[in-house]
Write an enzyme that holds these catalytic residues in place. Structure first.
Site, PDB file in Angstrom:
ATOM      1  N   GLU A 112       0.832  -1.214   0.000  1.00  0.00           N
ATOM      2  CA  GLU A 112       0.000   0.000   0.000  1.00  0.00           C
ATOM      3  C   GLU A 112       0.866   1.264   0.000  1.00  0.00           C
ATOM      4  OE1 GLU A 112      -2.283  -1.740   3.287  1.00  0.00           O
ATOM      5  OE2 GLU A 112      -4.079  -1.085   2.217  1.00  0.00           O
ATOM      6  N   GLU A 132      -3.713  -9.418   4.066  1.00  0.00           N
ATOM      7  CA  GLU A 132      -4.406  -9.077   5.316  1.00  0.00           C
ATOM      8  C   GLU A 132      -5.514 -10.057   5.645  1.00  0.00           C
ATOM      9  OE1 GLU A 132      -3.358  -6.937   3.073  1.00  0.00           O
ATOM     10  OE2 GLU A 132      -2.728  -5.046   3.968  1.00  0.00           O
TER      11      GLU A 132
HETATM   12  N1  3HC Z   1       4.717  -7.433  11.738  1.00  0.00           N
HETATM   13  C1  3HC Z   1       5.458  -7.859  12.776  1.00  0.00           C
HETATM   14  N2  3HC Z   1       6.284  -8.925  12.725  1.00  0.00           N
HETATM   15  C2  3HC Z   1       6.379  -9.562  11.554  1.00  0.00           C
HETATM   16  C3  3HC Z   1       5.635  -9.173  10.421  1.00  0.00           C
HETATM   17  C4  3HC Z   1       4.774  -8.052  10.534  1.00  0.00           C
HETATM   18  N3  3HC Z   1       4.063  -7.607   9.494  1.00  0.00           N
HETATM   19  N4  3HC Z   1       5.930 -10.018   9.413  1.00  0.00           N
HETATM   20  C5  3HC Z   1       6.828 -10.890   9.888  1.00  0.00           C
HETATM   21  N5  3HC Z   1       7.087 -10.627  11.188  1.00  0.00           N
HETATM   22  C6  3HC Z   1       8.058 -11.324  12.055  1.00  0.00           C
HETATM   23  C7  3HC Z   1       7.690 -12.784  12.272  1.00  0.00           C
HETATM   24  O1  3HC Z   1       6.822 -12.945  13.365  1.00  0.00           O
HETATM   25  C8  3HC Z   1       9.047 -13.410  12.532  1.00  0.00           C
HETATM   26  O2  3HC Z   1       9.389 -13.130  13.870  1.00  0.00           O
HETATM   27  P1  3HC Z   1      10.265 -14.174  14.706  1.00  0.00           P
HETATM   28  O3  3HC Z   1      11.531 -14.353  13.941  1.00  0.00           O
HETATM   29  O4  3HC Z   1      10.407 -13.538  16.025  1.00  0.00           O
HETATM   30  O5  3HC Z   1       9.433 -15.442  14.744  1.00  0.00           O
HETATM   31  C9  3HC Z   1       9.969 -12.590  11.629  1.00  0.00           C
HETATM   32  O6  3HC Z   1       9.281 -11.375  11.345  1.00  0.00           O
HETATM   33  C10 3HC Z   1      10.313 -13.255  10.329  1.00  0.00           C
HETATM   34  O7  3HC Z   1       9.098 -13.679   9.707  1.00  0.00           O
HETATM   35  P2  3HC Z   1       8.961 -15.113   9.038  1.00  0.00           P
HETATM   36  O8  3HC Z   1       9.490 -16.149   9.947  1.00  0.00           O
HETATM   37  O9  3HC Z   1       7.556 -15.229   8.582  1.00  0.00           O
HETATM   38  O10 3HC Z   1       9.980 -14.951   7.826  1.00  0.00           O
HETATM   39  P3  3HC Z   1       9.872 -15.457   6.340  1.00  0.00           P
HETATM   40  O11 3HC Z   1      11.090 -14.995   5.679  1.00  0.00           O
HETATM   41  O12 3HC Z   1       9.515 -16.898   6.317  1.00  0.00           O
HETATM   42  O13 3HC Z   1       8.611 -14.699   5.716  1.00  0.00           O
HETATM   43  C11 3HC Z   1       7.224 -12.796   5.201  1.00  0.00           C
HETATM   44  C12 3HC Z   1       8.656 -13.309   5.537  1.00  0.00           C
HETATM   45  C13 3HC Z   1       6.773 -13.385   3.867  1.00  0.00           C
HETATM   46  C14 3HC Z   1       7.304 -11.312   5.118  1.00  0.00           C
HETATM   47  C15 3HC Z   1       6.249 -13.262   6.301  1.00  0.00           C
HETATM   48  O14 3HC Z   1       6.791 -12.895   7.555  1.00  0.00           O
HETATM   49  C16 3HC Z   1       4.886 -12.645   6.232  1.00  0.00           C
HETATM   50  O15 3HC Z   1       4.052 -13.126   5.477  1.00  0.00           O
HETATM   51  N6  3HC Z   1       4.638 -11.599   7.037  1.00  0.00           N
HETATM   52  C17 3HC Z   1       3.332 -11.005   7.200  1.00  0.00           C
HETATM   53  C18 3HC Z   1       2.900 -10.202   6.019  1.00  0.00           C
HETATM   54  C19 3HC Z   1       1.549  -9.585   6.271  1.00  0.00           C
HETATM   55  O16 3HC Z   1       0.606 -10.252   6.670  1.00  0.00           O
HETATM   56  N7  3HC Z   1       1.442  -8.285   6.030  1.00  0.00           N
HETATM   57  C20 3HC Z   1       0.224  -7.582   6.269  1.00  0.00           C
HETATM   58  C21 3HC Z   1       0.228  -7.026   7.649  1.00  0.00           C
HETATM   59  S1  3HC Z   1      -1.294  -6.258   8.087  1.00  0.00           S
HETATM   60  C22 3HC Z   1      -1.261  -4.787   7.272  1.00  0.00           C
HETATM   61  O17 3HC Z   1      -0.323  -4.483   6.604  1.00  0.00           O
HETATM   62  C23 3HC Z   1      -2.446  -3.913   7.485  1.00  0.00           C
HETATM   63  C24 3HC Z   1      -2.440  -2.769   6.536  1.00  0.00           C
HETATM   64  O18 3HC Z   1      -3.320  -3.047   5.475  1.00  0.00           O
HETATM   65  C25 3HC Z   1      -2.896  -1.521   7.206  1.00  0.00           C
END
Ligand code: 3HC
Length: 705
Positions: A112, A132
Site C-alpha cells: 500500500e 491481510e
Molecule cells: N509485523 C510484525 N512482525 C512480523 C511481520 C509483521 N508484518 N511479518 C513478519 N514478522 C516477524 C515474524 O513474526 C518473525 O518473527 P520471529 O523471527 O520472532 O518469529 C519474523 O518477522 C520473520 O518472519 P517469518 O518467519 O515469517 O519470515 P519469512 O522470511 O519466512 O517470511 C514474510 C517473511 C513473507 C514477510 C512473512 O513474515 C509474512 O508473510 N509476514 C506477514 C505479512 C503480512 O501479513 N502483512 C500484512 C500485515 S497487516 C497490514 O499491513 C495492514 C495494513 O493493510 C494496514
C-alpha cells in the site's frame, strides 16, 4: 548520508543541482514492518527529500525484503508517531517522482505504501500481495481502493480474498509494477529508472486518479454476486474479512476515491477490533512459535534426509509417502503382501491422478511421482534410507517386532520414527538398542492433506533427531509441534475428552444431529457423528462380541455401519446426503430413558460448552505436565490437525478469550452436576486466581518423565 533515525537513511545519487536522485533506505529487521519508528523515519525522509534539490526519490529497503506490512504486534496498541496515512500523502503528493524499489515481498501496508509511489520497479524474484485476509483484516491503507484501479475489480477481489503473493513478472503484466530491474542490481537500476523518468518528463502518476478500470465495472454489478456465490465462498464460512473486502471493492467501483477510503476505514475498524481477527493474528505468531524449542538450540545439527522408508501401505502409509515424494524425496514402501502393496500404490496413484485432473500438476507428473516410490516386501530393503516411518496398525507387539528388526537392518544414523497416534513410544524404543534414534512422527489423516505432524519426543530421543524430525516436517510443508509421550499425545488425548462428552450427550437424549450441528456452527467442518458415519461405525466393533451395550453397538447390529451401508447415525440417500434417522432417534431415546437422568432439551450453547470445556481442561493438564511446550502449540495442533476454525484461535486461545475465570466457574458447575471427571485442572485454578492466561504461561521443554 543523512541518518534520519535508527531505521531510515537518506542519501543522494549524482551531483547536487544536476538532477540528483534522493534515495531513502529503510533498514528495520526482520521484515521492515511499518512500526512507529519506520513511519516517522519515512515521513521525515520524504519531507527532507522533497525540500531538497533532488529531481526524484527512490524508496528502497535493506535486508531480506521490501516492507512486509504493518507491524502486526502493534494492532490494538496506542497510536504513536506519524500515521501511515500521513506518510502515504507525503509520497503521493510529492512534487517530484517517487519510485518504490521492490525486492523480497511487498506485502499488506508495504504494497500500500508502494502504491502511493508514482512508479514501481521490482527485481524478478520479488512478489507483491495484500495478505491481510489471513489476519482477519482487509488492506486498510488504501489498498482496497487503489488495487482495483490498477488490476480491475475482478482480479482485485481474487488478489485480496486469497492473499496470494504475485510474482513480479505477473505484476508487470497487470501494471502493478512498471519495470523490472536486474536481480541483485535493484538500487542502481531504480536510480537509473528514476533518472529516465525525469529525463522523459513522465507525469506524477497517482493510482487514485486512475478511474478507467473501476468505471468499466459500474454496469456489471453481477461480478460481485457471482464472486459471493463462487466455490471459494464456501471456505469463508465464519471468516469476516472476505465479505468486508468485497464491500470495499464495491465501494471502489461505485464511490469517489475519498469516500471509498472512508468506507475502507470503517470496515477495517470493525475487523481489527473483532475477536476473529485477534484470533487470526494470534495464529500468525503461533505458527512461527512452534519451531522454537526451549532446550533444542537453533544450531542443533539437522541430519541429512535424502531417502525415506515407509512401513505399511495403508491409508496412513500411502499419505505419508506422498508427502515425501511431493517434496522430491524418494520413498521405499514396505508391505507384508504383494496384494496389500498393489492396493496401497493404486490408491496413491488414484490420488495423484485426481490432483492432476484438478490442475495441480501435469498428468505426466503422475508417472514421475510414482517412479519415486520403490515397492518392497522386505524390511531389509530399508538398510540404506535416512529416515524410516512405521505406519502399521496400532498394536504394540507388532510395532516392537518391527523396531527390533529395524535395529538389525537400518544403517547407523538412520532415524526410526513411528506414526503411532497413541502408543507409548518409550516402550517401542525399548525394542531397539538405539533408543536415541527413535521418535514419533504422528501424521493426521488424510496424511497427504492435513498439515499437522506431532513430533513426539521419547525419553532417550537425541536433540539432533528431534531437530531433524521438525525440520524435515517443515521441508515437506507440514506444521510440526513437539509433544511428549502420553496416551493420545496432545491432539487425540483432548479429542478423547470431547468424544466422551459427545457420547454422554446422546445418553442424555441429545440427538447426534444436534451435537453435530453445534460443532458445525462453532466452525468445524463436521461433528463427531457425521465423522463416525464417514469413517465407518464398525471400526473396532465386532459382531461376535457386540452385546448392544452402547448406541453404536445397536446401530452396527442393525447393519447401520455408516455411509458405506447408507445408514449409520444418519440415513443417507443415493447422493450421500444425510438426514436424521427415526431409527437412531428411537435408540437414543431408549438409552436416555435408561440413563436415569431426566430427559431434557439442549441448546446449541449447552452442547458446545459440554464439548469444548473438557478439551480445554485436558489441554491445561497437558500444559502443566509439559507434554506440550506452550499453549499456542496445542492450538496449532487443533487448527492444522482437526480443522479447529482459525478465527477462534484454538481451544486454549478460546479459553483465554472466554476468560480463564469463566472457564473455572463453568467447570465447577459441571462438576457439581456430573461428577469429578469435570474437576478443573489445577493450572486453571492457578491462572484464574492470578488473573493469568494460558498464553502467559512461559514455554517449557517437553517433559520425558
Ligand atoms: N509485523 C510484525 N512482525 C512480523 C511481520 C509483521 N508484518 N511479518 C513478519 N514478522 C516477524 C515474524 O513474526 C518473525 O518473527 P520471529 O523471527 O520472532 O518469529 C519474523 O518477522 C520473520 O518472519 P517469518 O518467519 O515469517 O519470515 P519469512 O522470511 O519466512 O517470511 C514474510 C517473511 C513473507 C514477510 C512473512 O513474515 C509474512 O508473510 N509476514 C506477514 C505479512 C503480512 O501479513 N502483512 C500484512 C500485515 S497487516 C497490514 O499491513 C495492514 C495494513 O493493510 C494496514
Amino acid at each position: 548520508m543523512t541518518t534520519i533515525n535508527d531505521v531510515t537513511d537518506l542519501t543522494y545519487d549524482g551531483e547536487p543541482g544536476s538532477g540528483q536522485i534522493a534515495v531513502i533506505t529503510l533498514d528495520s529487521p526482520p521484515v521492515n514492518a511499518l512500526s512507529a519508528p519506520v513511519r516517522d523515519g519515512l515521513w521525515e525522509a520524504f519531507n527532507q527529500a522533497t525540500a531538497s534539490d533532488a529531481s526524484a526519490i527512490v524508496l528502497i529497503c535493506e535486508g531480506r525484503t521490501f516492507i512486509a506490512g504493518a507491524d502486526i504486534t502493534s494492532f490494538g496498541g496506542p497510536a504513536t508517531g506519524k500515521s501511515l496515512l500521513e506518510v502515504q500523502l507525503m509520497m503521493e503528493n510529492s512534487p517530484i517522482p517517487v519510485v518504490a524499489a521492490i525486492h523480497g515481498t511487498a506485502l499488506g501496508g508495504g504494497l500500500e505504501v508502494a502504491l502511493c509511489a508514482h512508479y514501481r520497479i521490482a527485481v524478478p524474484s520479488a512478489k507483491c500481495g495484500l495478505p491481510e485476509v489471513n489476519l482477519g483484516l482487509l488492506p486498510g491503507a488504501g489498498g482496497t481502493q487503489r488495487l482495483p484501479r490498477i488490476v480491475g475489480p475482478q482480479q482485485a477481489l481474487e488478489f485480496m480474498t486469497t492473499g496470494m503473493h504475485v510474482p513480479a513478472a505477473e505484476c508487470l503484466d497487470s501494471g502493478l509494477v512498471d519495470a523490472l530491474a536486474t536481480e541483485g542490481n535493484l538500487r542502481a537500476d531504480a536510480v537509473a529508472y528514476a533518472r529516465q523518468l525525469v529525463a522523459e518528463g513522465k507525469p506524477l502518476k497517482k493510482v487514485r486518479d486512475n478511474d478507467d478500470k473501476v468505471a468499466g465495472a459500474r454496469d456489471t454489478p453481477e461480478i460481485f454476486s457471482a464472486f459471493r456465490a463462487s466455490k471459494a465462498a464456501r471456505k469463508w464460512r465464519g471468516f469476516l474479512a472476505p465479505e468486508a473486502i468485497i464491500k470495499c471493492v464495491e465501494a471502489a467501483v461505485n464511490l469517489p476515491f475519498d469516500e471509498g477510503i472512508k468506507r475502507e476505514q470503517e470496515l477495517f475498524h470493525g475487523l481489527v477490533t473483532s475477536d476473529e481477527s485477534a484470533a487470526q493474528r494470534y495464529v500468525f505468531f503461533a505458527e512461527r512459535q512452534v519451531w522454537k524449542m526451549p532446550d533444542v538450540p537453533r544450531e542443533t545439527e539437522v541430519l541429512a534426509v535424502e531417502s525415506v522408508g515407509v512401513i505399511g501401505a495403508g491409508t496412513m502409509g500411502g499419505g505419508i509417502t506422498m508427502n515425501f515424494v511431493n517434496a522430491g524425496i524418494p520413498v521405499t514402501i514396505v508391505e507384508t503382501t504383494q496384494e496389500a502393496l498393489d492396493r496401497g500404490l493404486a490408491v496413491v496413484r488414484a490420488n495423484y491422478e485426481r490432483s492432476a485432473k484438478n490442475g495441480r500438476f501435469p498428468l505426466e507428473d503422475v508417472d514421475r511421482r510414482m517412479a519415486m516410490i520403490t515397492p518392497s516386501l522386505s524390511l531389509s530393503d530399508l538398510s540404506d534410507v535416512d529416515l524410516i516411518i512405521e505406519a502399521v496398525f496400532e498394536n504394540m507387539d507388532i510395532k516392537k517386532e518391527i523396531f527390533a528388526t529395524l535395529d538389525d537392518v537400518a544403517k547407523p544414523g538412520a532415524i526410526l520414527a513411528t506414526n503411532t497416534s497413541a502408543l507409548n513410544i518409550d516402550e517401542i524404543a525399548s525394542a531397539t538398542a538405539r533408543p536415541e534414534w527413535v521418535i514419533g512422527m504422528h501424521f493426521f489423516s488424510p496424511a497427504n492433506v492435513m498439515r499437522c505432524v506431532e513430533v513426539v519426543r521419547a525419553k532417550h530421543t537425541s536433540l539432533e533427531v528431534i531437530n531433524t524430525a521438525m525440520q524435515t516436517s517443515k521441508r515437506i510443508g507440514k506444521l510440526a509441534a513437539l509433544v511428549g509421550v502420553c496416551p493420545g499425545f496432545v491432539g487425540n488425548r483432548m479429542l478423547a475428552q470431547r468424544g466422551r462428552e459427545a457420547q454422554a450427550l446422546l445418553d442424555e437424549g441429545a440427538m447426534p444431529w444436534e451435537v453435530d450441528k453445534a460443532l458445525y456452527e462453532f466452525g468445524f467442518a463436521m461433528g463427531p457423528f457425521q465423522m463416525s458415519d464417514l469413517a465407518g461405525l464398525d471400526i473396532g466393533w465386532s459382531k461376535d462380541t457386540s452385546n448392544g451395550a452402547t448406541i453404536r453397538d445397536q446401530l452396527c447390529e442393525l447393519d447401520r455401519r455408516g455411509q458405506k451401508t447408507s445408514a449409520g447415525y444418519y440415513d443417507y440417500d443415493e447422493n450421500r446426503t444425510p438426514s436424521p434417522s427415526p431409527i437412531t432417534e428411537e435408540i437414543v431415546r431408549a438409552f436416555a430413558a435408561k440413563s436415569g437422568r431426566d430427559a431434557r432439551t439442549f441448546t446449541q450453547d449447552d452442547i458446545t460448552e459440554r464439548l469444548v470445556l473438557p478439551m480445554i481442561n485436558e489441554g491445561a493438564k497437558i500444559l502443566a505436565e509439559h507434554k506440550a511446550m506452550r499453549s499456542s502449540d496445542i492450538d496449532m495442533i487443533w487448527i492444522t490437525g482437526y480443522n479447529w476454525p482459525a478465527y477462534r484461535g484454538g481451544p486454549m486461545f478460546y479459553a483465554d478469550q472466554l476468560g480463564v475465570g469463566v472457564v473455572l466457574e463453568r467447570l465447577k458447575a459441571l462438576q457439581a452436576e456430573y461428577g469429578d471427571m469435570w474437576a478443573p485442572a489445577p493450572l486453571i485454578e492457578e491462572l484464574a486466581a492470578s488473573g493469568g492466561t494460558f498464553a502467559s504461561v512461559p514455554a517449557s521443554p517437553i517433559s520425558t518423565d
